[in-house]
Design a protein around this motif. Structure first.
Motif, mmCIF file in Angstrom:
data_model
loop_
_atom_site.group_PDB
_atom_site.id
_atom_site.type_symbol
_atom_site.label_atom_id
_atom_site.label_comp_id
_atom_site.label_asym_id
_atom_site.label_seq_id
_atom_site.Cartn_x
_atom_site.Cartn_y
_atom_site.Cartn_z
ATOM 1 N N VAL A 200 0.878 -1.163 0.097
ATOM 2 C CA VAL A 200 0.020 0.032 0.071
ATOM 3 C C VAL A 200 0.974 1.505 -0.012
ATOM 4 O O VAL A 200 1.723 1.377 1.015
ATOM 5 C CB VAL A 200 -0.984 -0.024 1.249
ATOM 6 N N PHE A 201 0.845 2.038 -1.129
ATOM 7 C CA PHE A 201 1.520 3.231 -1.045
ATOM 8 C C PHE A 201 0.682 4.405 -0.640
ATOM 9 O O PHE A 201 -0.622 4.658 -1.006
ATOM 10 C CB PHE A 201 1.943 3.515 -2.579
ATOM 11 N N ASN A 202 1.146 5.366 0.184
ATOM 12 C CA ASN A 202 0.821 6.589 0.545
ATOM 13 C C ASN A 202 1.528 7.721 0.562
ATOM 14 O O ASN A 202 2.730 7.499 1.122
ATOM 15 C CB ASN A 202 -0.116 6.461 2.128
ATOM 16 N N ILE A 203 1.207 8.958 0.049
ATOM 17 C CA ILE A 203 1.863 10.061 0.521
ATOM 18 C C ILE A 203 1.603 10.659 1.727
ATOM 19 O O ILE A 203 0.483 10.859 2.185
ATOM 20 C CB ILE A 203 1.837 11.282 -0.750
ATOM 21 N N THR A 204 2.679 11.048 2.296
ATOM 22 C CA THR A 204 2.550 11.752 3.896
ATOM 23 C C THR A 204 3.501 12.833 3.793
ATOM 24 O O THR A 204 4.543 13.049 3.355
ATOM 25 C CB THR A 204 2.949 10.664 4.866
ATOM 26 N N GLY A 205 2.977 13.998 4.252
ATOM 27 C CA GLY A 205 3.500 15.299 4.362
ATOM 28 C C GLY A 205 3.121 16.217 3.081
ATOM 29 O O GLY A 205 2.678 15.854 2.224
ATOM 30 N N ASP A 206 3.141 17.416 3.722
ATOM 31 C CA ASP A 206 2.683 18.483 2.414
ATOM 32 C C ASP A 206 3.954 19.147 1.574
ATOM 33 O O ASP A 206 3.701 19.240 0.559
ATOM 34 C CB ASP A 206 1.861 19.592 3.169
ATOM 35 N N VAL A 207 4.959 19.332 2.368
ATOM 36 C CA VAL A 207 6.104 19.872 1.513
ATOM 37 C C VAL A 207 7.075 18.857 1.472
ATOM 38 O O VAL A 207 7.617 18.331 2.705
ATOM 39 C CB VAL A 207 6.667 21.389 2.355
ATOM 40 N N ASP A 208 7.579 18.622 0.379
ATOM 41 C CA ASP A 208 8.627 17.789 0.021
ATOM 42 C C ASP A 208 8.226 16.292 0.841
ATOM 43 O O ASP A 208 8.826 15.997 1.825
ATOM 44 C CB ASP A 208 10.061 17.846 0.617
ATOM 45 N N PRO A 209 7.055 15.661 0.492
ATOM 46 C CA PRO A 209 6.578 14.533 1.221
ATOM 47 C C PRO A 209 7.348 13.289 1.063
ATOM 48 O O PRO A 209 8.142 13.139 0.249
ATOM 49 C CB PRO A 209 5.077 14.418 0.485
ATOM 50 N N PHE A 210 7.084 12.370 2.113
ATOM 51 C CA PHE A 210 7.678 11.325 1.852
ATOM 52 C C PHE A 210 6.680 10.287 1.370
ATOM 53 O O PHE A 210 5.263 10.432 1.207
ATOM 54 C CB PHE A 210 7.887 10.575 3.202
ATOM 55 N N LEU A 211 7.055 9.059 0.588
ATOM 56 C CA LEU A 211 6.244 7.968 0.086
ATOM 57 C C LEU A 211 6.310 6.981 1.182
ATOM 58 O O LEU A 211 7.408 6.367 1.520
ATOM 59 C CB LEU A 211 6.666 7.354 -1.123
ATOM 60 N N HIS A 212 5.165 6.770 1.857
ATOM 61 C CA HIS A 212 5.035 5.741 2.927
ATOM 62 C C HIS A 212 4.582 4.350 2.278
ATOM 63 O O HIS A 212 3.416 4.272 1.681
ATOM 64 C CB HIS A 212 4.151 6.091 3.988
ATOM 65 N N VAL A 213 4.953 3.098 2.503
ATOM 66 C CA VAL A 213 4.815 1.941 1.708
ATOM 67 C C VAL A 213 4.766 0.971 2.969
ATOM 68 O O VAL A 213 5.577 0.810 3.952
ATOM 69 C CB VAL A 213 5.871 1.381 0.845
ATOM 70 N N SER B 263 11.769 8.675 -0.460
ATOM 71 C CA SER B 263 11.864 9.932 -0.994
ATOM 72 C C SER B 263 12.782 10.250 -2.166
ATOM 73 O O SER B 263 13.665 9.575 -2.435
ATOM 74 C CB SER B 263 12.560 10.792 0.164
ATOM 75 N N PRO B 264 12.020 10.995 -3.317
ATOM 76 C CA PRO B 264 12.863 11.182 -4.405
ATOM 77 C C PRO B 264 14.131 11.990 -4.181
ATOM 78 O O PRO B 264 14.263 12.736 -3.352
ATOM 79 C CB PRO B 264 11.821 11.955 -5.503
ATOM 80 N N THR B 265 14.913 12.166 -5.192
ATOM 81 C CA THR B 265 16.103 12.718 -5.310
ATOM 82 C C THR B 265 15.882 14.496 -5.150
ATOM 83 O O THR B 265 16.453 15.113 -4.343
ATOM 84 C CB THR B 265 16.927 12.380 -6.421
ATOM 85 N N LEU B 266 14.916 14.700 -6.128
ATOM 86 C CA LEU B 266 14.817 16.316 -6.225
ATOM 87 C C LEU B 266 13.520 16.536 -5.356
ATOM 88 O O LEU B 266 12.510 15.875 -5.114
ATOM 89 C CB LEU B 266 14.485 16.768 -7.629
ATOM 90 N N PRO B 267 13.676 17.904 -4.738
ATOM 91 C CA PRO B 267 12.357 18.378 -3.845
ATOM 92 C C PRO B 267 11.153 18.378 -4.556
ATOM 93 O O PRO B 267 11.355 18.924 -5.970
ATOM 94 C CB PRO B 267 12.923 19.684 -3.392
ATOM 95 N N GLY B 268 10.085 18.010 -4.325
ATOM 96 C CA GLY B 268 8.667 18.311 -4.997
ATOM 97 C C GLY B 268 7.816 17.521 -4.669
ATOM 98 O O GLY B 268 8.015 16.352 -3.826
ATOM 99 N N ALA B 269 6.740 17.329 -5.279
ATOM 100 C CA ALA B 269 5.607 16.860 -5.035
ATOM 101 C C ALA B 269 5.749 14.993 -5.622
ATOM 102 O O ALA B 269 6.484 14.813 -6.395
ATOM 103 C CB ALA B 269 4.044 17.308 -5.707
ATOM 104 N N MET B 270 4.843 14.196 -4.896
ATOM 105 C CA MET B 270 4.789 12.784 -5.635
ATOM 106 C C MET B 270 3.288 12.357 -5.884
ATOM 107 O O MET B 270 2.279 13.333 -5.345
ATOM 108 C CB MET B 270 5.371 11.865 -4.414
ATOM 109 N N ARG B 271 3.112 11.564 -6.704
ATOM 110 C CA ARG B 271 1.888 10.978 -7.039
ATOM 111 C C ARG B 271 1.928 9.592 -7.119
ATOM 112 O O ARG B 271 2.756 9.081 -7.759
ATOM 113 C CB ARG B 271 1.309 11.523 -8.192
ATOM 114 N N VAL B 272 0.867 8.987 -6.589
ATOM 115 C CA VAL B 272 0.700 7.499 -6.785
ATOM 116 C C VAL B 272 -0.294 7.025 -8.066
ATOM 117 O O VAL B 272 -1.488 7.686 -7.590
ATOM 118 C CB VAL B 272 0.301 6.753 -5.364
ATOM 119 N N LEU B 273 0.146 6.242 -8.786
ATOM 120 C CA LEU B 273 -0.697 5.826 -9.861
ATOM 121 C C LEU B 273 -1.166 4.345 -9.760
ATOM 122 O O LEU B 273 -0.492 3.492 -9.426
ATOM 123 C CB LEU B 273 -0.165 6.286 -11.199
#
Length: 231
Positions: free
Chosen positions: A3-16, A79-89
């Motif tokens: 289960v993938f979830n985005i957590t945090g508003d600024v430079d979020p983590f991907l919680h799996v 966490s991705p390399t560059l700062p920014g948003a993530m999206r789960v598809l």
């Protein structure tokens, strides 16, 4: 299935969250934290040939991180390399084309395939030259963009033009072509000169039906700006 979830508003983590026996793979150095029931290994997904193709096509590392719940259920943060948003598809009924550096992680049922693209697109794309990455299989896919991210819907008769550097990924049902200008006249040389004098870069023209994920920042432009500033 993990289960993938985005957590945090600024430079979020991907919680799996993984149940025992489940596994995911992610871009090299994406893992931030994992519980002790999980095990981390570096692997060439799909073998040497596939790893080389993905490196050329999508700017990925040759080795990817594989995380498996070996001893029981467990969670991890990525966490991705560059700062920014993530999206789960959700991948399965719909597959996606992925731009350079956008891949973060995927469940084990998702495959990243490399395919060739047309000569015109290859010469001018920032999405892998002659090769581009396309998803296959089913599961969850996490992508990232530099800055904020937004979804655009393309419908018949409402084509869109997007600066190449701002495209994260797109529905593989869409038709696309690459141009040096948003105009339709002027010829190759005229369009090239206009592109250089106006500051307009390569653009992607999308048509058909599907969605596109775009990000607010241009990595190349930002890097050029930082290098132009005095120390």
């Amino acid at each position: 299935m993990p289960v993938f979830n985005i957590t945090g508003d600024v430079d979020p983590f991907l919680h799996v969250s993984l149940a025992k026996g489940e596994k995911i793979y992610c871009e090299s150095n994406a893992m931030v934290m994992m519980e002790t029931n999980l095990e981390l290994k570096g692997k060439m997904t799909g073998g040497i040939g596939a790893a080389l193709m993905r490196t050329f096509a999508n700017g990925e590392s040759f080795f990817q991180q594989h995380i498996e719940a070996m001893r029981g259920d467990g969670d991890c943060l990525l966490s991705p390399t560059l700062p920014g948003a993530m999206r789960v598809l959700e991948v399965g009924a719909q597959q996606y084309m992925i731009s350079d550096g956008a891949f973060v992680a995927a469940s084990s049922g998702v495959e990243l395939k490399v395919r060739t693209q047309s000569l015109g697109n290859a010469l001018f794309a920032q999405s892998g030259g002659f090769f581009i990455t396309e998803t296959a299989g089913s599961g969850q896919l996490a992508v990232s963009g530099f800055g904020a991210m937004s979804i655009l819907e393309v419908t018949p008769g409402k084509d869109v033009v997007i600066d190449n550097a701002h495209v994260v990924c797109w529905d593989n049902r869409l038709q696309y072509e690459i141009s040096m200008t948003t105009g339709s006249s002027g010829g190759f040389l005229g369009n090239l000169i206009n592109s250089q004098t106006s500051g307009e870069g390569m653009v992607l023209k999308f048509s058909g039906t599907g969605k596109i994920l775009v990000c607010s920042r241009n990595r190349a432009a930002f890097l050029a700006w930082t290098q132009s500033k005095p120390a």
